[in-house]
Enzyme design. Structure first.
Site, mmCIF file in Angstrom:
data_model
loop_
_atom_site.group_PDB
_atom_site.id
_atom_site.type_symbol
_atom_site.label_atom_id
_atom_site.label_comp_id
_atom_site.label_asym_id
_atom_site.label_seq_id
_atom_site.Cartn_x
_atom_site.Cartn_y
_atom_site.Cartn_z
ATOM 1 N N SER A 71 0.841 -1.388 0.032
ATOM 2 C CA SER A 71 -0.238 -0.009 0.087
ATOM 3 C C SER A 71 1.019 1.265 0.114
ATOM 4 O O SER A 71 1.572 1.427 -0.787
ATOM 5 C CB SER A 71 -0.992 0.226 1.229
ATOM 6 O OG SER A 71 -2.055 0.926 1.069
ATOM 7 N N ASP A 122 -9.711 -5.118 -4.438
ATOM 8 C CA ASP A 122 -9.082 -4.197 -3.793
ATOM 9 C C ASP A 122 -10.027 -3.138 -3.539
ATOM 10 O O ASP A 122 -10.232 -2.346 -4.494
ATOM 11 C CB ASP A 122 -7.842 -3.859 -3.995
ATOM 12 C CG ASP A 122 -7.041 -3.023 -3.046
ATOM 13 O OD1 ASP A 122 -7.739 -2.304 -2.303
ATOM 14 O OD2 ASP A 122 -5.660 -3.244 -2.960
ATOM 15 N N HIS A 159 -7.519 -5.755 -0.184
ATOM 16 C CA HIS A 159 -6.438 -5.014 0.033
ATOM 17 C C HIS A 159 -5.312 -5.656 0.900
ATOM 18 O O HIS A 159 -4.239 -5.554 0.887
ATOM 19 C CB HIS A 159 -6.805 -3.555 0.352
ATOM 20 C CG HIS A 159 -5.772 -2.667 0.654
ATOM 21 N ND1 HIS A 159 -4.911 -2.235 -0.516
ATOM 22 C CD2 HIS A 159 -5.074 -2.014 1.654
ATOM 23 C CE1 HIS A 159 -4.136 -1.427 -0.097
ATOM 24 N NE2 HIS A 159 -4.094 -1.131 1.356
#
Length: 273
Positions: A95, A224, A253
């Site tokens: 991320s 995601d 995610h």
């Protein structure tokens, strides 16, 4: 407890376990190095040296009120790598950590980086603008900022549902994983978390992606809900000179935690390739 005092005086917490080729893990917002437990334990057992830090203002690192931008994050990593004299390093970022990885590799990694992995990463850019019309509207990030500033305690529980896909029909919800996310988030600084929203949403990594030559694996879940695959991972892979994409139908995610067995297997294959 291992800490390093950076040139600007900020104290950074880090873990450094084992021997062998080093793997440096970079966590996402607003978490800590603990979010890599499933990977650090696995790759330590595989004979690698595993390193992870708590980004400034996050986890157990100093809650400094400044420096919450991608250039500073990458510079911090460069200081840690230099202090530990790491070479032939594999950098893995999830991320926000994916943005940190590509900025570090592009600006500071020359001669020290073997490979890199971008997992559910925010690259090349998340926010919608003239150059990125299919991006996420700024109003979404304004809402994240507002909830972080005013309702962080509850927001850090609520966000775990889309983060791990627990809001999908048939999902098996783990309260322990949710509590661990909340624990990591609440251990960090509200100021760092607020400022980091701009860093992960508005930083443009396009030129960073284009400039790097080392092998880079892009891993992204097609479901995601936090960092949409179609405008991030799918695009990022096309900008790399030496990139490979693995997309995962239905994965969320937070797939390094919920789908650790699959992610670890594919990481190991890339490391050994």
């Amino acid at each position: 407890m291992s800490t390093l005092t950076l040139k600007d005086g900020t104290e950074i917490y880090y873990k450094d376990w084992g021997k062998g080729q080093p793997i440096f893990f970079h966590h996402g917002w607003p978490l800590s190095s603990d979010d890599w437990d499933a990977q650090m334990f696995f790759f330590l057992e595989q004979g690698y040296r595993v390193i992870a830090h708590d980004r400034r203002g996050h986890g157990r690192s100093e809650q400094t009120p400044y420096g919450h931008d991608m250039d500073t994050y990458a510079s911090d990593v460069a200081e840690i790598v230099s202090a530990l004299d790491l070479k032939d390093v594999i950098h893995v970022g999830h991320s926000t950590g994916g943005g940190e990885v590509i900025r570090y590799v592009a600006k500071h990694g020359n001669g020290r980086v073997a490979k890199a992995v971008l997992v559910s990463a925010v690259t090349p850019i998340m926010v919608q603008n003239e150059n990125n019309p299919n991006g996420v509207p700024i109003s979404v990030f304004d809402d994240i900022r507002n909830n972080t500033a005013k309702h962080r305690q509850q927001f850090f529980i609520d966000i775990t549902f889309p983060f791990y896909g627990y809001n999908r029909e048939g999902a098996k919800v783990s309260e322990g994983i949710q509590r661990n996310w909340w624990r990591q988030g609440m251990s960090g600084s509200i100021k760092a978390h607020y400022d980091c929203v701009k860093a992960f949403s508005e930083t443009d990594f396009t030129e960073d992606l284009k400039s790097v030559d080392v092998p880079i694996l892009v891993m992204h879940g097609e479901d995601d809900q936090i960092v949409p695959f179609e405008t991030t991972g799918k695009v990022a892979a096309t900008l790399l000179k030496n990139g490979k994409l693995i997309s995962y139908p239905g994965f969320p995610h937070g797939m390094p935690t919920t789908e650790a067995e699959t992610i670890n297997r594919d990481l190991l294959a890339f490391f050994k390739s």
